[in-house]
Design an enzyme around this catalytic site. Sequence first.
Site, PDB file in Angstrom:
ATOM      1  N   GLU A   5      18.829  41.124  50.746  1.00 34.25           N
ATOM      2  CA  GLU A   5      18.243  41.173  49.414  1.00 34.25           C
ATOM      3  C   GLU A   5      16.750  40.995  49.573  1.00 34.25           C
ATOM      4  O   GLU A   5      16.314  40.304  50.488  1.00 34.25           O
ATOM      5  CB  GLU A   5      18.733  39.967  48.610  1.00 34.25           C
ATOM      6  N   LYS A  34      29.707  38.929  47.155  1.00 28.79           N
ATOM      7  CA  LYS A  34      28.423  39.154  46.480  1.00 28.79           C
ATOM      8  C   LYS A  34      28.035  40.629  46.378  1.00 28.79           C
ATOM      9  O   LYS A  34      27.281  41.006  45.485  1.00 28.79           O
ATOM     10  CB  LYS A  34      27.324  38.328  47.159  1.00 28.79           C
ATOM     11  N   ARG A  46      33.881  29.094  38.635  1.00 23.80           N
ATOM     12  CA  ARG A  46      34.489  27.758  38.648  1.00 23.80           C
ATOM     13  C   ARG A  46      33.589  26.822  37.854  1.00 23.80           C
ATOM     14  O   ARG A  46      32.496  27.201  37.438  1.00 23.80           O
ATOM     15  CB  ARG A  46      34.568  27.263  40.087  1.00 23.80           C
TER      16      ARG A  46
END
Length: 472
Positions: free
Chosen positions: A199, A115, A291
Amino acid sequence: MIKKILVANRGEIAVRIVRACKELGIKSVAIYTDADRNALHVKKADEAYNIGSDPVLGYLNAHNIVNLAVASGCDALHPGYGFLSENPVLAEVCGRRGVKFIGPTPAVIRQMGDKIQARQAMIKAGIPVVPGSDHNLENAEEARVLAGKIGYPVMLKATNGGGGRGIRRCDSEADLLKNYERVVSEASKAFGKPEVFLEKCVVNPKHIEVQVIGDGHGGCIHLFERDCSIQRRNQKLIEIAPSPQLTEAQREYIGKLAVKAARAVKYVNAGTVEFLLDSDNQFYFMEMNTRLQVEHCITEQITGIDIVQEQIRIADGLPLQYRQEDIRHRGFAMEFRINAEDPRNSFLPSFGRITRYYAPGGPGVRIDAAMYSGYVIPPYYDSMVAKLIVWNLGWEAVIERGKRALDDMVVYGVKTTMPYYKEILGNPEFRGGRFNTGFVDAHPELLEYAVRRPPEHTAAAISAAIAAHLGI
Ligand code: ADP
Ligand code: ADP
Ligand code: MG
């Protein structure tokens, strides 16, 4: 042309992929562990091979699986979701052994699975990201200093996380220091990598994600967005396409932004760009899933495009069959993740035999299930046993169809999340199309519903009472 595909997964998604193969005239090969001997995907595929007695490791051994693909004459492999789907090693081994991997390149899987790297790529491409760290945290002290700069609440997240795990909200410094080691240990256990980052916590955001598909010929389009704000513990429960909470202008903006993000990493095959939408209507990139996603079906229902078949064609080297302007969306689709869990008892897993199952039907109803009457749910895997997908022209109408289909679908033997979903559908805020990721926590009353008998229970109870009365 691809002629035979190894489906490197289990459960409903393996069944879904086998169905796509059948319609394309492609042979399918299933794999199963001892625990999955009686699983539905084994019955549906053209061939099935046992990959060992360990219930989980069998599905995680990339070398074994690719060996089997080669030995059984497969020229391609579909990873599904979960298991090895976001593990670049599987894609690499496929490449080395001449088996086409139905997904993006190993390099992109690696880049987006991290990430921090994903955030960096997006910042470089000019995509807004949630404010946060630009590298993995060294220790709790570094986290404390950074959180002080960002401002509380913050989210502590596993860099290699997925499936809603390894994420904790921290409301204060004390909270952060308490959670730091926990998230590191969760990340190590669940993902085999201890790295974490911070974050800013977007308070009560909407989770809006965009389905994208790129081919290897410069084509890249989006199939509109999905609203996955109805979550519990960062895990999706109900997903909706398109979002009833966006304006047309926002829809156009986010679709284009997602394509820009996908193009920036030269994305090939189907993928999803996830964003958070805050209360000031600002979108922030959150992550990209490289995916097929659990909720891809609702996008299929509103666009008419079979995403799995499109994935197979792209892996075969064909260009996209559609241009962006060919893609239209019609009506609303809603997906309910039917988990074998007891919503009235902290969503504890409820494994065991499904003594009877009546599938729902009628207009606008699709069921992608791994279960059948008599199926014994093994305790080793995800608790999701089916997805109920409904479609209708309008928002109110899709809610009514969802309620009707949930009433229509009956599962005996195990507890499921279905009764909880009926309560959500009755909630005025949900019905008004106003909800965010805080919805489940904000409505504990929806979990305290009265025990309601399904109609056939009532009928059986009446017959029993009559029989008792007549003395028979
Ligand atoms: P989606 O992103 O498709 O909506 P989820 O995030 O719920 O779906 O993940 C789909 C499945 O894959 C779940 O069974 C989840 O537990 C599993 N999963 C997703 N990412 C990971 C990961 N990085 N490691 C292990 N399991 C994962
Ligand atoms: P995963 O890889 O497990 O899917 P995500 O990064 O997609 O993890 O986050 C999963 C969910 O956690 C999101 O859908 C959202 O509800 C919540 N979440 C993640 N990051 C934030 C954030 N910065 N602020 C608020 N909520 C967040
Ligand atoms: Mg996510």
